[in-house]
Motif scaffolding. Structure first.
Motif, PDB file in Angstrom:
ATOM      1  N   CYS A 324       0.693  -1.134   0.120  1.00 43.57           N
ATOM      2  CA  CYS A 324       0.085  -0.082  -0.131  1.00 43.57           C
ATOM      3  C   CYS A 324       0.828   1.082  -0.109  1.00 43.57           C
ATOM      4  O   CYS A 324       0.479   2.212  -0.376  1.00 43.57           O
ATOM      5  CB  CYS A 324      -0.824  -0.020   1.279  1.00 43.57           C
ATOM      6  SG  CYS A 324      -1.951  -1.485   1.245  1.00 43.57           S
ATOM      7  N   LEU A 336      -6.491  -1.535  -6.538  1.00 46.86           N
ATOM      8  CA  LEU A 336      -7.350  -2.330  -5.393  1.00 46.86           C
ATOM      9  C   LEU A 336      -8.793  -2.821  -5.800  1.00 46.86           C
ATOM     10  O   LEU A 336      -8.987  -4.097  -5.744  1.00 46.86           O
ATOM     11  CB  LEU A 336      -7.379  -1.646  -4.124  1.00 46.86           C
ATOM     12  CG  LEU A 336      -6.076  -1.636  -3.485  1.00 46.86           C
ATOM     13  CD1 LEU A 336      -6.335  -0.776  -1.923  1.00 46.86           C
ATOM     14  CD2 LEU A 336      -5.515  -2.912  -3.032  1.00 46.86           C
ATOM     15  N   LEU A 366      -2.326  -7.092   2.400  1.00 44.73           N
ATOM     16  CA  LEU A 366      -2.102  -5.807   2.257  1.00 44.73           C
ATOM     17  C   LEU A 366      -1.142  -5.243   3.325  1.00 44.73           C
ATOM     18  O   LEU A 366      -1.084  -5.172   4.442  1.00 44.73           O
ATOM     19  CB  LEU A 366      -3.490  -5.181   2.723  1.00 44.73           C
ATOM     20  CG  LEU A 366      -4.797  -5.431   2.048  1.00 44.73           C
ATOM     21  CD1 LEU A 366      -6.017  -4.906   2.717  1.00 44.73           C
ATOM     22  CD2 LEU A 366      -4.626  -5.010   0.590  1.00 44.73           C
ATOM     23  N   VAL A 369      -0.282  -1.615   5.628  1.00 42.02           N
ATOM     24  CA  VAL A 369      -1.898  -1.100   5.711  1.00 42.02           C
ATOM     25  C   VAL A 369      -1.771   0.074   6.479  1.00 42.02           C
ATOM     26  O   VAL A 369      -2.722   1.105   6.162  1.00 42.02           O
ATOM     27  CB  VAL A 369      -2.551  -2.250   6.115  1.00 42.02           C
ATOM     28  CG1 VAL A 369      -2.247  -2.343   7.540  1.00 42.02           C
ATOM     29  CG2 VAL A 369      -3.960  -1.952   5.906  1.00 42.02           C
TER      30      VAL A 369
END
Length: 579
Positions: A324, A336, A366, A369
């Motif tokens: 991310c 995403l 992820l 994050v």
């Protein structure tokens, strides 16, 4: 009749008042006049100069040449010690004979310094101009009031706008004239922070615009630097990288297969800390709950995530990893969630699936994050709650069957307290938290890891390297701020650059010991009592914090303890400090 005494007194006053140095000699070169400015420039008092031969005082005045030629000389530079002076010299003629000479010296040292600085400044400006014009992105620069000061060649290439059309104009005037649909510069000046927008230039070209303010020491904006990208180029680049949904899915599946072949062992170590992590991972793999992996950079969070996926009922499905923090914020949402046909200019004709769709029936990791923007945190929360997504530009939600594993090296609770991370999302992610300890917290595993990765790189590079016991001890004592990733990088480097087959202490010099010393770096550390080691570390941390932050309150805030605790321990260890 002029009073000669009064005349000489007036001449003396004038000579003393003149800023320039005045030096006069008779026909034999003997100094007759030496005013205070001459004293200042030469450092020689008048009483030590008058009556002496001028060549003994200033050999390069050129006054003897004037005595011989009887001609004036102007504008010659000379150096007197550290002083640079400009001289004008003239003969003194009486009844047609040269009876002496006089030199006027002007100190130009400051002017020379200013000229040198000006030349350097001009050179820097030339270099800056060359750099700005060589940047591939368009650059648009305004002053702190919004008036255009310059644009680079790439900006003209992208937009077709020439410098003479906009330089000197205020951004509001250019918007009103139809050059731009809106001005990111005006938004930046209002918000005093970086801003990214999409807007239309000259009513046709769509561009991605990012404006960044530049502040002076008082916190006032002195200019706004705007970068311009033709969004069409970005879309074309995305199309080349992501040719189709099927190709992307196949790529991830094949990549995952290769990674599984390369990583023969999930976790290496016999410490109770790593055994506990392994046990938690095995338990988590048997259920479909959301897992939150916590730990420093390089501890192997992705390895734990892959282990959970491979041992879960979803092992036959895809494993998709998304960093991310590595994807630009303006592209992260489409990466995403995907997008529908025509969702924005340059979108693929049939749309594109996002990473969540590609992970359907499998697992998505992820990573980082904690760096997810707030607007996407809300959308992620819906995915966790409803197990469905909606593509950008779409209206119909799609149900998904996937497992989410999140990973971060940041303190999410602190981010929640600072309103940088949604509290409801934090609790949704934190169902099964697994804290992966740093390498320095499981030192007994370091020899096993070192030998394991040394064997891998020996096979890779066809070498037969071994670690000596003393080298292994140094590796065990080292703190490893980069954790397992740093260890593997170091071992690969040693396998490549070491000539001998035995890697010893000398090969680690400058790579480990002098770089980031272990908490227990001295020779007695392995035998020291825990209480002694903790005391040494406490003293070092408190001393460093106080030396940097200069007060016990700031040091306490950095160390995460109370101010009285810092004061008490500083007194205990005899550390000087300021309240």
């Amino acid at each position: 009749m002029v009073d000669r005494k009064q005349f000489h007194e007036k001449v003396k006053v004038i000579l003393e008042a003149v800023y320039n140095a005045i030096i006069a000699v008779d026909s034999k070169g003997i100094v007759t006049t030496w005013n205070p400015s001459a004293e200042r420039i030469t450092g020689v008092p008048a009483e030590n100069a008058i009556g002496r031969y001028v060549m003994d005082l200033i050999p390069n005045t050129g006054l003897l040449d004037i005595l011989q030629t009887g001609e004036c000389s102007y504008g010659k530079k000379i150096e007197i010690g550290d002083v640079k002076a400009l001289t004008n010299r003239s003969p003194i003629i009486n009844n047609g004979k040269v009876t002496g000479a006089v030199a006027v010296l002007q100190d130009i040292s400051d002017l020379e310094a200013v000229a040198t600085e000006l030349r350097a400044s001009r050179q820097l400006n030339k270099e800056l101009d060359a750099i700005i014009d060589s940047v591939y992105e368009g650059l648009y620069i305004t002053d702190g009031k919004g008036y255009t000061t310059r644009i680079n060649k790439s900006y003209t290439r992208i937009t077709g706008i020439k410098p003479e059309e906009v330089i000197g104009w205020h951004m509001q005037d250019l918007v009103e004239k139809g050059y731009y649909s809106q001005s990111v510069t005006l938004i930046v000046l209002e918000k005093k922070q970086p801003v990214t927008i999409m807007h239309t230039i000259k009513g046709a070209k769509r561009c991605l615009i990012t404006g960044n303010p530049v502040f002076d020491e008082k916190g006032e904006i002195i200019c706004v630097v705007t970068t311009v990208r033709d969004i069409t180029e970005l879309i074309n680049l995305k199309e080349k990288l992501e040719r189709s949904e099927e190709l992307t899915r196949r790529y991830h599946l094949e990549l995952e297969h290769l990674r599984q072949q390369m990583v023969k062992s999930d976790l290496i170590g016999n410490s109770k800390e790593i055994k506990m992590v392994e046990e938690l991972a095995e338990r988590a793999s048997q259920v479909d709950a959301t897992v939150l992996l916590l730990g420093e950079t390089g501890v192997g969070k992705d390895i734990i995530a892959r282990k959970i996926h491979r041992e879960s009922p979803r092992r036959e499905g895809p494993f998709i990893k998304v960093n991310c923090a590595a994807i630009p914020e303006n592209l992260l949402e489409s990466e995403l969630f995907g997008y529908e046909k025509g969702a924005f200019t340059g979108a693929q004709n049939k749309g594109k699936p996002g990473m969540f769709e590609l992970a359907d029936s499998g697992t998505i990791l992820l990573d980082e994050v904690g760096d997810l923007p707030l607007n996407l945190q809300a959308k992620l929360l819906r995915v966790l709650q409803e197990k469905e997504i909606t593509r950008i530009g779409g209206t119909k939600p799609q149900k998904l069957n996937l497992r989410i594993i999140a990973a971060t090296n940041r303190d999410l609770q602190k981010l929640v307290g600072k309103s940088l991370f949604r509290e409801d999302l934090y609790y949704r992610l934190n169902v099964v938290p697994i804290n992966i300890p740093p390498l320095r917290a499981r030192r007994e595993d370091i020899p096993l890891l070192a030998r394991h990765y040394l064997n891998i790189y020996n096979q890779k590079y066809n070498r037969k390297k071994q670690l000596s016991s003393s080298a292994l001890e140094i590796l065990t004592r080292y703190n490893w701020p980069g954790n397992v990733r740093e260890l593997t990088n170091l071992l690969e480097r040693l396998v490549i650059i070491t000539n001998e087959n035995i890697i010893d202490c000398e090969h680690l010099q400058g790579l480990v010991e002098n770089d980031k010393p272990a908490l227990l770096a001295d020779n007695r550390s392995s035998e020291a009592l825990l209480e002694e080691a903790v005391a040494r570390l406490e003293k070092e941390l408190i001393t460093r914090a106080l030396s940097v932050h200069k007060s016990t309150r700031k040091a306490a805030r950095v160390l995460g303890v109370s101010q009285p605790t810092v004061v008490r321990k500083a007194k205990k260890y005899g550390i000087n400090f300021a309240e």
